[in-house]
Design an enzyme around this catalytic site. Structure first.
Site, mmCIF file in Angstrom:
data_model
loop_
_atom_site.group_PDB
_atom_site.id
_atom_site.type_symbol
_atom_site.label_atom_id
_atom_site.label_comp_id
_atom_site.label_asym_id
_atom_site.label_seq_id
_atom_site.Cartn_x
_atom_site.Cartn_y
_atom_site.Cartn_z
ATOM 1 N N CYS A 1 0.833 -1.191 0.000
ATOM 2 C CA CYS A 1 0.000 0.000 0.000
ATOM 3 C C CYS A 1 0.872 1.247 0.000
ATOM 4 O O CYS A 1 2.095 1.178 -0.107
ATOM 5 C CB CYS A 1 -0.904 0.018 1.234
ATOM 6 N N LEU B 1 -3.442 -1.749 -2.059
ATOM 7 C CA LEU B 1 -3.314 -2.791 -3.074
ATOM 8 C C LEU B 1 -3.664 -4.094 -2.369
ATOM 9 O O LEU B 1 -2.912 -4.558 -1.506
ATOM 10 C CB LEU B 1 -1.886 -2.828 -3.632
ATOM 11 N N ILE C 1 -3.865 -9.552 0.901
ATOM 12 C CA ILE C 1 -4.328 -10.472 1.942
ATOM 13 C C ILE C 1 -5.661 -9.968 2.472
ATOM 14 O O ILE C 1 -5.846 -8.765 2.671
ATOM 15 C CB ILE C 1 -3.287 -10.570 3.077
ATOM 16 N N GLU D 1 3.969 -6.271 4.190
ATOM 17 C CA GLU D 1 3.441 -7.608 4.448
ATOM 18 C C GLU D 1 4.140 -8.190 5.683
ATOM 19 O O GLU D 1 5.355 -8.041 5.838
ATOM 20 C CB GLU D 1 3.686 -8.557 3.267
#
Length: 629
Positions: free
Chosen positions: A2, A50, A53, A76
């Site tokens: 992101c 984006l 997950i 992440e």
């Protein structure tokens, strides 16, 4: 993956809202799937997502149970599932399946100790409404970027500098001290950026901001050391850890592809991951196109590889846009193919794996001391490294400047790293920069003072000269160049890049590799290559490092591109920084074949292109140039 942005001040909410929207809109490429904001009387937090997950439930910002803590996160966390289980057992209630919420509850439960528990790449901020305190952190190695500034009473931060430019309290001013060091390093080598007053949060650090005061603390550092581990056990451990890291880095709710070059690092990752799609790129045919060899490996491993050949025109047409995405000038030629490789992969996938990190962790660069192919010179040099330090250093200083074959190899291996090594790039010597820079731009921190700050942290720890060089690269070259361009140029196309060879668990293995198994008479990255050989053919395991081959030499001796670069060198604003006649002569002599100054020319051209985008113009995203004849 992101983009985040935000600020702390006491402006009214209705003033904050349009500002935070502008700050996140400008980085929509980092997160085109959704956007979110939290705004109150004291803070504005913005996010672009984006979705990788928990595709349906991971929208940010996310709040804890009582709504007192608010988080926005870029990155992440690969071990979020076991941490989530621990937090549920401790009594926390989750409303999503995302790794973001694990960070939030983890901070609530463990405080700063959370950073010792997580495995991943990240920058995140958490606003504590009760304390009116902002907490933020950047990952162990600096994989994800984090910029901040305090201007006109506002503390502001973002994943990209262009977000900060959207704030009305931001004052845009060139940092004059940044240019001269950049001329040597090819990237900005210290915390303050090319924008005066804008800083990078260092890798492995966290901060708190409260009552107008920012406190920054280190939470992680590498501990390079020697060990007596056997080669067989070491190779087993490296391979087991790489396989585990690749598996961890494939956690996603979308397809994960992989970049694939002719080198051992990305090939090892792809061979272990066995993704559905791999991607390669190069220029034309032959020397500058690794995608041909990558395609051969893909055939052997039965991978579905997509390759593309770039044209020279495409490279030059997109160059201003590449510098816009980078935020600061970076003259590493590999920026160009990486931009187009990311564009290629983004047609199919949202996530790719890549091979960054192995050279720094396992000794892969020839600049660590491989400057001859003579076995005899290598053997003699290795024997001399066992001499007492005083004798080694005396021999090295005698060799410095000598021209006999092997002199540079002897010097590079026997001299103190602090005297001989500044990292993987040395474009201009400082004296050369002084000859072409205007006086106002000659005043800057020296190259030696910049590297000495890093070397000082490991002084007296008894490290080999090679391990000192690794440590320097981990804290300069890697976050300043390699990781920065990897993040910015993949996210330019809304593509998440993951680097399983740059992982804190694998780092724990790499820290203990005996120097003799890093570089020896056979090859660089020796132990790592033996591990890779369990998955790759011999040719790929042993292949020399090439990087992204880019035909700069050819470009600057072709009339079309020579004239394009010359037209930039002739602009009026160039005289503010450079002796214009001197750099035009450098360019003309290179074009005529009298000299080979391609890297110096490219470094000047990169800076001038970046300056044109951000200062001559207003910092808006430039269009792709039309270079048709």
């Amino acid at each position: 993956m992101c983009g985040i942005a935000g600020f702390v001040n006491d402006d009214p909410i209705d003033v904050k809202c349009p500002v935070i929207k502008r700050m996140t809109d400008i980085i929509a490429h980092r997160g085109p799937d959704s956007e979110g904001r939290y705004v109150d009387d004291h803070v504005a937090l913005g996010h672009r997502r984006l979705s990788i997950i928990d595709l349906g439930g991971g929208q940010q910002p996310i709040y804890n149970e009582d709504g007192n803590l608010v988080i926005t996160f870029n990155g992440e966390i690969y071990n979020y599932r076991p941490l989530r289980a621990q937090l549920i057992e401790a009594g926390h209630t989750f409303t999503t399946e995302s790794d973001t919420e694990v960070l939030l509850h983890g901070y609530e439960e463990w405080g700063v100790d959370l950073l010792q528990r997580i495995r991943g790449m990240f920058t995140f901020v958490i606003w504590d409404k009760t304390k009116k305190e902002l907490f933020g952190a950047r990952d162990h190695f600096g994989i994800k970027p984090f910029y901040y500034a305090k201007m006109n009473g506002t503390f502001m931060y973002a994943s990209e500098i262009k977000s900060l430019l959207q704030h009305p309290d931001f004052v845009k001013e060139l940092n004059r001290e940044a240019l001269k060091p950049y001329m040597t390093f090819q990237y900005p080598p210290f915390a303050e950026t090319f924008f005066k007053g804008v800083f990078k949060l260092p890798e492995g650090h966290y901060f708190t901001y409260r009552d107008g005061k920012m406190d920054i603390h280190r939470y992680y550092d590498e501990r390079f050391r020697e060990s007596d581990v056997t080669l067989d056990h070491l190779v087993d451990t490296i391979d087991d850890t790489v396989v585990g890291s690749v598996k961890a880095h494939q956690i996603a709710d979308v397809e994960v592809g992989s970049f694939l070059s002719s080198g051992v690092d990305s090939s090892y990752v792809a061979a272990v991951a066995r993704p559905q799609h791999t991607y390669s790129i190069g220029f034309g045919k032959g020397t500058y196109n690794e995608s041909q060899q990558a395609g051969e490996l893909a055939g052997i491993l039965k991978l579905n590889n997509t390759a593309e050949a770039l044209t020279d025109e495409e490279a030059f047409s997109a160059f201003p846009q590449i510098q816009w995405h980078l935020d600061e000038p970076d003259s590493n030629p590999s920026c160009v193919p990486l931009f187009f490789l990311s564009k290629l992969a983004a047609h199919d996938v949202k996530v790719v794996l890549s091979g960054e990190g192995a050279d720094e962790l396992f000794g892969g660069y020839i600049d660590y001391g491989v400057h001859t192919k003579s076995k005899a010179i290598k053997v003699v040099t290795r024997w001399l490294t066992h001499l007492p330090a005083g004798a080694r250093h005396a021999i090295a200083r005698w060799c410095k400047g000598k021209t006999f074959h092997g002199a540079w190899h002897l010097y590079a291996n026997l001299a103190p790293a602090e005297e001989s090594f500044i990292g993987q790039a040395r474009v201009f010597e400082e004296s050369e920069s002084d000859r072409i820079l205007k006086p106002a731009y000659r005043k800057a921190p020296s190259v030696q003072s910049i590297v000495d700050r890093t070397y000082a942290r490991i002084e007296g720890k008894g490290l080999s000269e090679l391990k000192k060089k690794q440590y320097l690269d981990m804290h300069q070259w890697m976050p300043g160049d390699i990781l920065l361009k990897a993040d910015k140029l993949t996210m330019a196309h809304s593509l998440e890049l993951r680097v399983p060879l740059l992982d804190k668990v694998l780092m724990g293995v790499a820290e203990q590799v005996p120097t003799k198994w890093l570089i020896n008479d056979e090859n660089t990255k020796y132990a790592f290559r033996q591990a890779a050989g369990r998955h790759l053919p011999e040719e790929w395991k042993s292949r020399e490092k090439l990087g992204f081959p880019v035909p700069i030499k050819k470009w600057l001796r072709e009339e079309k591109y020579y004239k394009l670069v010359r037209s930039v060198f002739e602009r009026d604003y160039v005289n503010e920084f450079f002796d214009q006649d001197a750099i035009l002569k450098m360019l003309d002599d290179n074009y005529a074949g009298k000299t080979d100054d391609r890297r110096r020319i490219w470094t000047v051209y990169t800076f001038l292109t970046w300056y044109d985008v951000y200062f001559v113009h207003d910092g808006s995203k430039p269009d792709v140039l039309d270079l048709k004849d």
